[in-house]
Scaffold this motif. Structure first.
Motif, PDB file in Angstrom:
ATOM      1  N   ASN A 129      35.257 -21.354  88.520  1.00  0.00           N
ATOM      2  CA  ASN A 129      35.605 -19.952  88.827  1.00  0.00           C
ATOM      3  C   ASN A 129      35.541 -19.090  87.567  1.00  0.00           C
ATOM      4  OD1 ASN A 129      35.997 -20.245  91.513  1.00  0.00           O
ATOM      5  ND2 ASN A 129      38.229 -20.219  91.476  1.00  0.00           N
ATOM      6  N   LYS A 165      32.018 -18.343  86.951  1.00  0.00           N
ATOM      7  CA  LYS A 165      31.437 -17.498  88.001  1.00  0.00           C
ATOM      8  C   LYS A 165      31.911 -16.043  87.891  1.00  0.00           C
ATOM      9  CE  LYS A 165      32.544 -18.732  92.258  1.00  0.00           C
ATOM     10  NZ  LYS A 165      32.547 -19.351  93.598  1.00  0.00           N
ATOM     11  N   TYR A 166      33.206 -15.872  87.624  1.00  0.00           N
ATOM     12  CA  TYR A 166      33.753 -14.516  87.666  1.00  0.00           C
ATOM     13  C   TYR A 166      33.847 -13.831  86.293  1.00  0.00           C
ATOM     14  CZ  TYR A 166      34.673 -15.901  92.441  1.00  0.00           C
ATOM     15  OH  TYR A 166      34.513 -16.323  93.734  1.00  0.00           O
ATOM     16  N   ASP A 210      39.644 -16.785  81.100  1.00  0.00           N
ATOM     17  CA  ASP A 210      38.305 -16.169  81.026  1.00  0.00           C
ATOM     18  C   ASP A 210      38.435 -14.684  80.713  1.00  0.00           C
ATOM     19  OD1 ASP A 210      38.275 -14.391  83.426  1.00  0.00           O
ATOM     20  OD2 ASP A 210      38.546 -16.283  84.516  1.00  0.00           O
ATOM     21  N   ILE A 240      41.388  -9.751  88.712  1.00  0.00           N
ATOM     22  CA  ILE A 240      41.697  -9.638  90.151  1.00  0.00           C
ATOM     23  C   ILE A 240      42.550  -8.381  90.373  1.00  0.00           C
ATOM     24  CG2 ILE A 240      42.839 -10.791  92.108  1.00  0.00           C
ATOM     25  CD1 ILE A 240      42.454 -13.323  89.980  1.00  0.00           C
ATOM     26  N   LEU A 284      45.704 -14.546  97.015  1.00  0.00           N
ATOM     27  CA  LEU A 284      44.657 -15.349  96.375  1.00  0.00           C
ATOM     28  C   LEU A 284      44.587 -16.801  96.844  1.00  0.00           C
ATOM     29  CD1 LEU A 284      42.787 -14.029  94.341  1.00  0.00           C
ATOM     30  CD2 LEU A 284      43.812 -15.443  92.588  1.00  0.00           C
ATOM     31  N   PHE A 290      40.267 -16.639 101.550  1.00  0.00           N
ATOM     32  CA  PHE A 290      40.433 -15.306 100.947  1.00  0.00           C
ATOM     33  C   PHE A 290      39.479 -15.121  99.768  1.00  0.00           C
ATOM     34  CE2 PHE A 290      41.982 -12.352  97.791  1.00  0.00           C
ATOM     35  CZ  PHE A 290      42.136 -11.215  98.563  1.00  0.00           C
ATOM     36  N   ARG A 291      38.823 -13.966  99.758  1.00  0.00           N
ATOM     37  CA  ARG A 291      37.961 -13.594  98.636  1.00  0.00           C
ATOM     38  C   ARG A 291      38.234 -12.126  98.308  1.00  0.00           C
ATOM     39  NH1 ARG A 291      32.336 -14.716  98.228  1.00  0.00           N
ATOM     40  NH2 ARG A 291      32.955 -15.783  96.333  1.00  0.00           N
ATOM     41  N   ALA A 292      38.368 -11.803  97.037  1.00  0.00           N
ATOM     42  CA  ALA A 292      38.668 -10.417  96.661  1.00  0.00           C
ATOM     43  C   ALA A 292      37.501  -9.511  97.039  1.00  0.00           C
ATOM     44  CB  ALA A 292      38.941 -10.333  95.164  1.00  0.00           C
ATOM     45  N   VAL A 336      34.503  -9.227  94.739  1.00  0.00           N
ATOM     46  CA  VAL A 336      33.687 -10.437  94.741  1.00  0.00           C
ATOM     47  C   VAL A 336      32.722 -10.434  95.918  1.00  0.00           C
ATOM     48  CG1 VAL A 336      33.896 -12.908  95.186  1.00  0.00           C
ATOM     49  CG2 VAL A 336      35.336 -11.833  93.460  1.00  0.00           C
ATOM     50  N   GLY A 348      30.399 -18.326  97.445  1.00  0.00           N
ATOM     51  CA  GLY A 348      31.691 -19.016  97.615  1.00  0.00           C
ATOM     52  C   GLY A 348      32.235 -18.868  99.014  1.00  0.00           C
ATOM     53  N   LEU A 349      33.204 -19.733  99.359  1.00  0.00           N
ATOM     54  CA  LEU A 349      33.800 -19.718 100.696  1.00  0.00           C
ATOM     55  C   LEU A 349      35.247 -19.243 100.677  1.00  0.00           C
ATOM     56  CD1 LEU A 349      32.614 -23.144 102.175  1.00  0.00           C
ATOM     57  CD2 LEU A 349      31.839 -20.889 102.852  1.00  0.00           C
ATOM     58  N   GLY A 350      35.841 -19.127  99.487  1.00  0.00           N
ATOM     59  CA  GLY A 350      37.252 -18.753  99.411  1.00  0.00           C
ATOM     60  C   GLY A 350      38.160 -19.935  99.732  1.00  0.00           C
ATOM     61  N   GLY A 400      38.353 -22.832  97.320  1.00  0.00           N
ATOM     62  CA  GLY A 400      38.663 -23.584  96.098  1.00  0.00           C
ATOM     63  C   GLY A 400      40.122 -23.456  95.671  1.00  0.00           C
ATOM     64  N   LEU A 401      40.639 -22.224  95.578  1.00  0.00           N
ATOM     65  CA  LEU A 401      42.024 -22.032  95.112  1.00  0.00           C
ATOM     66  C   LEU A 401      43.031 -22.520  96.145  1.00  0.00           C
ATOM     67  CD1 LEU A 401      42.023 -18.587  93.236  1.00  0.00           C
ATOM     68  CD2 LEU A 401      42.120 -20.896  92.276  1.00  0.00           C
TER      69      LEU A 401
HETATM   70  P1  ADP Z   1      35.548 -18.734  95.962  1.00  0.00           P
HETATM   71  O1  ADP Z   1      35.383 -18.745  94.498  1.00  0.00           O
HETATM   72  O2  ADP Z   1      34.680 -19.716  96.656  1.00  0.00           O
HETATM   73  O3  ADP Z   1      35.441 -17.394  96.542  1.00  0.00           O
HETATM   74  P2  ADP Z   1      38.282 -19.505  95.446  1.00  0.00           P
HETATM   75  O4  ADP Z   1      39.337 -19.976  96.396  1.00  0.00           O
HETATM   76  O5  ADP Z   1      38.008 -20.383  94.294  1.00  0.00           O
HETATM   77  O6  ADP Z   1      37.018 -19.187  96.315  1.00  0.00           O
HETATM   78  O7  ADP Z   1      38.737 -18.113  94.901  1.00  0.00           O
HETATM   79  C1  ADP Z   1      39.207 -17.183  95.816  1.00  0.00           C
HETATM   80  C2  ADP Z   1      38.962 -15.771  95.282  1.00  0.00           C
HETATM   81  O8  ADP Z   1      39.772 -15.584  94.125  1.00  0.00           O
HETATM   82  C3  ADP Z   1      37.582 -15.552  94.775  1.00  0.00           C
HETATM   83  O9  ADP Z   1      36.721 -15.168  95.824  1.00  0.00           O
HETATM   84  C4  ADP Z   1      37.774 -14.445  93.758  1.00  0.00           C
HETATM   85  O10 ADP Z   1      37.871 -13.209  94.449  1.00  0.00           O
HETATM   86  C5  ADP Z   1      39.136 -14.751  93.177  1.00  0.00           C
HETATM   87  N1  ADP Z   1      39.046 -15.491  91.908  1.00  0.00           N
HETATM   88  C6  ADP Z   1      39.249 -16.825  91.735  1.00  0.00           C
HETATM   89  N2  ADP Z   1      39.133 -17.136  90.425  1.00  0.00           N
HETATM   90  C7  ADP Z   1      38.888 -15.985  89.759  1.00  0.00           C
HETATM   91  C8  ADP Z   1      38.674 -15.638  88.380  1.00  0.00           C
HETATM   92  N3  ADP Z   1      38.682 -16.554  87.402  1.00  0.00           N
HETATM   93  N4  ADP Z   1      38.433 -14.356  88.092  1.00  0.00           N
HETATM   94  C9  ADP Z   1      38.411 -13.397  89.060  1.00  0.00           C
HETATM   95  N5  ADP Z   1      38.587 -13.679  90.368  1.00  0.00           N
HETATM   96  C10 ADP Z   1      38.825 -14.939  90.720  1.00  0.00           C
END
Ligand code: ADP
Length: 558
Positions: A458, A461-462, A486, A491, A499, A504-506, A509, A516-518, A520-521
């Motif tokens: 993440n 990626k972000y 990072d 966010i 989150l 959930f995805r912001a 994003v 992504g699928l939302g 991982g977290l």
């Molecule tokens: P994904 O990355 O597949 O969308 P995650 O569950 O890992 O799913 O993350 C959920 C959401 O949290 C992401 O879509 C993103 O909006 C936000 N996010 C996670 N990690 C970060 C990060 N390091 N910086 C900014 N936003 C993040």
């Protein structure tokens, strides 16, 4: 001029008369003040002794001491006698008053009133108010009390003159005070009337808004309630009674919680009590018993505190929405995802195995171009495998069947291994690693590794415009902590609370098409929770984020 008298004779006569006048004045003054009670008067027939009766003398003293003026008039209105008080009222010397017509001292406009009064006074005792005009040109309000007086010399008119100026002034002051009072009274009455109007209007508005609220609350397809600041429920809408079949008495206060499913009750009470103590809104899901078919249905309940200008809670407002259908749809969706990911897993694993075999063959044949294509294909298959693994994990977590190994491993060793692997996947970012002393951690090494690699991926990626990731570890209070920092997009604050929700995805994003699928977290948070640890983050939009995991050094996963 008398015949035969010379100028000198006349001057002597005048001076004699002047002397007699002075003597007469002195005599009058002496009589007035009671200094003498007898006098000898020179008459044509010789000297005559006049004595003053002692009672007369007493009255004279009284009259001189009176606060009122006292006068006697003859039939022509001439002043025969007056006390010194009357002369003072007119600011005249006494000698200027006696012998003059009373009418001379009456204010011009009051002459006819006085004449009438005078006429009447000769007939009966009378009283009347008039204005006098003094020597100092001051107008003096007085009350005249007239009565006839039988004297030895004949009938005279006695008048007692009472100075009304103080009384008039008091009257005037009283009148003006009365007017002021009246004015104050009037404005008070006006104010009162306005206030009454306002209260009436407010009451009407209030009752209308209460009726509106009741009407609205009774016709929307959700349960609505209000509670006192201490959390005691004091109102339910019609839907509550229809749904639960409970009476008002069975619902007020905390009695309503009986309708919550036993399995959900503890969590529900905990969330509600925490929210009550903090004065903050809550959102929670639990099952309510439906009276009609005696089944429990899922509800999403939320409450917000209504505060006054001082920030004190006046009332809580809450709604509970029946989400049974959504829940069923979610279950169906989860079942489908679980089934689909299972079905996908086998062919993708086979695909991966054959791709690697083919890659080896091509490398042996030195077919670099084809091997390169296949290498790229293999990377995509890895991504696909990752997505399928996430989907499977998520459905397992949801069904409560995610399995954990119980082992003890070296934390720093795991971190270094994952960092090395992840560094290989990025050409754009450099990972800076700063680890503290190493600790043995109880738990599932693979699953913790999965969390760390998810946080690093993440972070890559972000933060597309940055080139560094900083990873640090520390041990504090028997807890192993790892921070992944990072310098990326961060966010938005309003989205941070969601989150860890599934899928959930912001918004940023989603609109920037980060893959992504939302999940991982969500998965990471569940894994860490199962290790009785915590996953937290701090983030600032546009500046970057730091995700931290904290794991107890002693506990094994539950
Ligand atoms: P994904 O990355 O597949 O969308 P995650 O569950 O890992 O799913 O993350 C959920 C959401 O949290 C992401 O879509 C993103 O909006 C936000 N996010 C996670 N990690 C970060 C990060 N390091 N910086 C900014 N936003 C993040």
């Amino acid at each position: 001029m008398e015949q035969g008298k010379t100028l000198q004779n006349l001057e002597e006569e005048i001076s004699g008369l002047r002397w007699q006048l002075e003597e007469a004045n002195d005599t009058i003054e002496a009589i007035r003040t009671g200094q003498i009670d007898a006098l000898i008067v020179k008459e044509e027939t010789g000297h005559q002794l006049y004595t003053l009766k002692s009672a007369d003398q007493t009255y004279r003293v009284f009259i001189e001491k009176m606060k009122e003026g006292a006068i006697t008039l003859d039939r022509d209105g001439l002043i025969l006698y007056c006390n010194s008080r009357f002369a003072t009222m007119l600011s005249e010397p006494l000698s200027n008053v006696i012998g003059r017509s009373f009418a001379e001292f009456v204010f011009k406009d009051h002459t006819s009133i006085f004449n009438n009064l005078l006429q009447q006074g000769w007939k009966i005792d009378s009283k009347g108010e008039i204005l006098l005009f003094g020597h100092d040109k001051k107008v003096l309000p007085v009350l005249l009390s007239l009565a006839t007086l039988e004297l030895d010399e004949g009938t005279a008119l006695s008048i007692i003159v009472t100075d009304l100026s103080a009384q008039k002034q008091t009257e005037r002051q009283l009148k003006s005070k009365n007017e002021e009072l009246m004015q104050a009274h009037n404005s008070l009455e006006q104010l009162y009337a306005e206030l009454e109007d306002r209260v009436e209007e407010r009451t009407r508005e209030l009752s209308i808004s209460r009726e509106h609220f009741k009407f609205l609350a009774d016709h929307i397809p959700v349960i609505v309630w209000t509670a006192r600041p201490n959390g005691e429920v004091d109102y339910f809408n019609k839907r509550w009674f229809d749904y639960t079949g409970n009476s008002l008495k069975e619902s007020l206060g905390a009695a309503w919680t009986k309708a919550i499913h036993n399995d959900d009750l503890d969590d529900a009470l905990k969330t509600m009590n925490e929210s009550l103590a903090a004065g903050k809104d809550f959102k929670i899901e639990y099952r309510f018993l439906r009276a009609a078919d005696e089944t429990y249905r899922w509800h999403s309940s939320m409450a917000v505190p209504f505060k006054n200008d001082d920030g004190e809670i006046i009332e809580w407002f809450g709604i509970s929405t029946d989400i049974e259908e959504q829940k069923l749809a979610m279950i169906k969706k989860d079942e489908f995802i679980s089934m689909a990911s299972h079905e996908l897993k086998t062919p993708v694993t086979t695909l991966k195995a054959f791709t690697q075999l083919l890659l080896l063959t091509l490398e042996k044949e030195n077919n670099i171009k084809a091997a390169n294509y296949l290498f790229k294909m293999d990377k995509q298959i890895n991504k696909l495998t990752g997505l399928i693994a996430d989907l499977l994990d998520a459905t397992k977590i949801n069904a409560g069947v995610l399995h954990f190994e119980k082992e003890i491993f070296d934390f720093n060793g795991l971190v270094s291994e994952v960092v090395d692997q992840m560094q290989l996947t990025s050409e754009t970012h450099k990972i800076t690693l700063a680890l503290s002393e190493s600790h043995q951690i109880p738990g599932d090494r693979n699953r913790i590794g999965q969390v760390i690699s998810n946080l690093i991926s993440n972070a890559f990626k972000y933060s597309p415009k940055a080139d560094e990731i900083i990873i640090t570890s520390e041990v504090k209070d028997k807890k192993q902590r790892l921070n992944v920092q990072d310098f990326g997009i961060g966010i938005p604050e309003d989205q941070q609370s969601k989150l860890f929700n599934r899928f959930f995805r912001a918004s940023e994003v989603k609109s920037n098409t980060f893959p992504g699928l939302g999940l991982g977290l969500y998965i990471s948070n569940e894994i860490i929770k199962r290790h009785t640890g915590s996953l937290t983050f701090i983030s600032q939009e546009g500046k970057g984020s730091t995700f931290s995991i904290e794991l107890p050094i002693n506990n094994l996963p539950v």
